[in-house]
Design a protein around this motif. Structure first.
Motif, PDB file in Angstrom:
ATOM      1  N   MET A  72       0.968  -0.924  -0.093  1.00 46.40           N
ATOM      2  CA  MET A  72       0.348   0.025   0.064  1.00 46.40           C
ATOM      3  C   MET A  72       0.892   1.334   0.412  1.00 46.40           C
ATOM      4  SD  MET A  72      -2.799  -0.945   2.922  1.00 46.40           S
ATOM      5  CE  MET A  72      -3.868  -0.160   2.694  1.00 46.40           C
ATOM      6  N   THR A  73       0.467   2.459  -0.431  1.00 45.61           N
ATOM      7  CA  THR A  73       0.985   3.369  -0.888  1.00 45.61           C
ATOM      8  C   THR A  73       1.005   4.441   0.967  1.00 45.61           C
ATOM      9  OG1 THR A  73      -1.103   4.947  -1.219  1.00 45.61           O
ATOM     10  CG2 THR A  73       0.760   3.660  -2.960  1.00 45.61           C
ATOM     11  N   VAL A  74       1.803   5.566   0.638  1.00 42.18           N
ATOM     12  CA  VAL A  74       1.412   6.094   2.188  1.00 42.18           C
ATOM     13  C   VAL A  74       0.288   6.651   2.534  1.00 42.18           C
ATOM     14  CG1 VAL A  74       2.589   8.566   3.208  1.00 42.18           C
ATOM     15  CG2 VAL A  74       4.273   6.697   1.252  1.00 42.18           C
ATOM     16  N   ARG A  75      -0.292   6.795   1.573  1.00 41.52           N
ATOM     17  CA  ARG A  75      -1.868   7.926   1.450  1.00 41.52           C
ATOM     18  C   ARG A  75      -2.792   6.706   1.990  1.00 41.52           C
ATOM     19  NH1 ARG A  75      -4.048  12.364   0.707  1.00 41.52           N
ATOM     20  NH2 ARG A  75      -2.826  13.394  -0.316  1.00 41.52           N
ATOM     21  N   GLU A  76      -2.301   5.871   0.979  1.00 43.98           N
ATOM     22  CA  GLU A  76      -2.985   3.823   1.557  1.00 43.98           C
ATOM     23  C   GLU A  76      -3.904   3.167   2.346  1.00 43.98           C
ATOM     24  OE1 GLU A  76      -3.588   2.490  -3.069  1.00 43.98           O
ATOM     25  OE2 GLU A  76      -2.227   1.856  -1.565  1.00 43.98           O
ATOM     26  N   ASN A  77      -2.413   3.578   3.652  1.00 44.64           N
ATOM     27  CA  ASN A  77      -2.093   3.522   4.507  1.00 44.64           C
ATOM     28  C   ASN A  77      -2.671   4.143   5.808  1.00 44.64           C
ATOM     29  OD1 ASN A  77       0.107   1.012   5.666  1.00 44.64           O
ATOM     30  ND2 ASN A  77       1.341   1.722   4.030  1.00 44.64           N
ATOM     31  N   LEU A  78      -2.237   5.484   5.428  1.00 48.32           N
ATOM     32  CA  LEU A  78      -3.207   5.965   6.239  1.00 48.32           C
ATOM     33  C   LEU A  78      -4.484   6.201   6.228  1.00 48.32           C
ATOM     34  CD1 LEU A  78      -0.192   9.342   5.968  1.00 48.32           C
ATOM     35  CD2 LEU A  78      -0.646   7.566   8.377  1.00 48.32           C
ATOM     36  N   GLU A  79      -5.040   6.759   4.801  1.00 46.72           N
ATOM     37  CA  GLU A  79      -6.589   6.441   4.722  1.00 46.72           C
ATOM     38  C   GLU A  79      -6.997   4.772   5.448  1.00 46.72           C
ATOM     39  OE1 GLU A  79      -6.712   5.999   0.856  1.00 46.72           O
ATOM     40  OE2 GLU A  79      -7.241   8.641   0.054  1.00 46.72           O
ATOM     41  N   PHE A  80      -6.117   3.993   5.420  1.00 43.07           N
ATOM     42  CA  PHE A  80      -6.754   2.282   6.193  1.00 43.07           C
ATOM     43  C   PHE A  80      -6.609   3.156   7.771  1.00 43.07           C
ATOM     44  CE2 PHE A  80      -5.282  -0.437   9.659  1.00 43.07           C
ATOM     45  CZ  PHE A  80      -6.782  -1.536   8.964  1.00 43.07           C
ATOM     46  N   TRP A  81      -6.467   4.037   8.128  1.00 37.92           N
ATOM     47  CA  TRP A  81      -6.429   4.125   9.825  1.00 37.92           C
ATOM     48  C   TRP A  81      -7.567   5.154   9.904  1.00 37.92           C
ATOM     49  CZ3 TRP A  81      -4.208   1.401  13.631  1.00 37.92           C
ATOM     50  CH2 TRP A  81      -2.586   0.447  13.234  1.00 37.92           C
ATOM     51  N   ALA A  82      -7.220   6.073   8.779  1.00 33.39           N
ATOM     52  CA  ALA A  82      -8.404   7.015   9.099  1.00 33.39           C
ATOM     53  C   ALA A  82      -9.761   6.554   8.979  1.00 33.39           C
ATOM     54  CB  ALA A  82      -8.252   8.563   8.221  1.00 33.39           C
ATOM     55  N   ARG A  83      -9.688   5.707   7.484  1.00 36.69           N
ATOM     56  CA  ARG A  83     -11.509   5.379   8.080  1.00 36.69           C
ATOM     57  C   ARG A  83     -11.525   4.777   9.579  1.00 36.69           C
ATOM     58  NH1 ARG A  83      -9.732   4.028   3.072  1.00 36.69           N
ATOM     59  NH2 ARG A  83      -8.848   1.594   3.768  1.00 36.69           N
TER      60      ARG A  83
END
Length: 208
Positions: free
Chosen positions: A90-101
């Motif tokens: 996963m990209t950096v953004r996708e990793n953080l989007e996972f936690w944001a969700r």
């Protein structure tokens, strides 16, 4: 808000790590854990995070045992340990989007900015250096919305520029009423913090 521990005892592998240990941290405060390797800094942070159970003693939030309201306790905490849980595909953004969700946070862009990750946002985790993975992991703190940050050697693998950004983020967290408990072998700028030296089981106030 206050977070405290009372008469805590930790045993691991049949070895007494520490006993009769007290700590307290309040709104806007920071507590720096010091002591030799093996003195129990990581173990204490893991007890605070609920990842280890103390042999004796209790944790409290606002004077109430955390066991009486475990959901509130978990929602109040964000823990950064030695391992950086960054998914390699996963990209950096996708990793953080996972936690944001997971947290319902809308602070993704702020987290990317705070840790200078915008240029890496589309980079898969497997291509990140150790310092870049650490910054990605630390960015979760801003996404977590947690009041209490538990940080075990947070500046590991960071250069001086990234460490300065971390210190700025920690200061802003305290300015908005957040609390920090951190261990570090590298000096961290934590103004007007308290220190707790493990191995001696005593706490002294210090300006940093």
């Amino acid at each position: 808000m206050s977070f405290s521990g009372h008469a805590l005892t930790c045993q691991r592998g049949g070895r007494l790590v520490f006993s009769n240990l007290d700590f307290a941290v309040g709104t806007g405060e920071a507590l720096l854990l010091t002591g030799a390797n093996g003195s129990g800094k990581s173990s204490l942070l893991r007890i605070m995070a609920g990842l280890l159970t103390p042999a004796e003693g209790a944790l409290q939030i606002d004077g109430t045992a955390v066991t009486e309201d475990p959901d509130n306790w978990r929602a109040s905490l964000a823990f950064v340990g030695h391992h950086d849980p960054v998914k390699p595909v996963m990209t950096v953004r996708e990793n953080l989007e996972f936690w944001a969700r997971l947290t319902g946070s809308d602070q993704l862009d702020d987290a990317l900015d705070a840790f200078d990750l915008n240029d890496l946002a589309d980079t898969p985790g497997r291509f990140l250096s150790a310092g870049q993975r650490r910054r990605t992991n630390l960015a979760r703190l801003l996404i977590s919305r947690a009041r209490i940050w538990l940080l075990d050697e947070p500046s590991t693998a960071l250069d001086s520029h990234a460490t300065a950004r971390l210190e700025s983020v920690m200061a802003k967290h305290r300015d908005t009423g957040g609390m920090i408990v951190a261990s570090s072998h590298i000096p961290l700028r934590l103004e007007q913090s308290a220190s707790l030296t493990l191995g001696q089981n005593r706490q002294t106030e210090s300006a940093r």
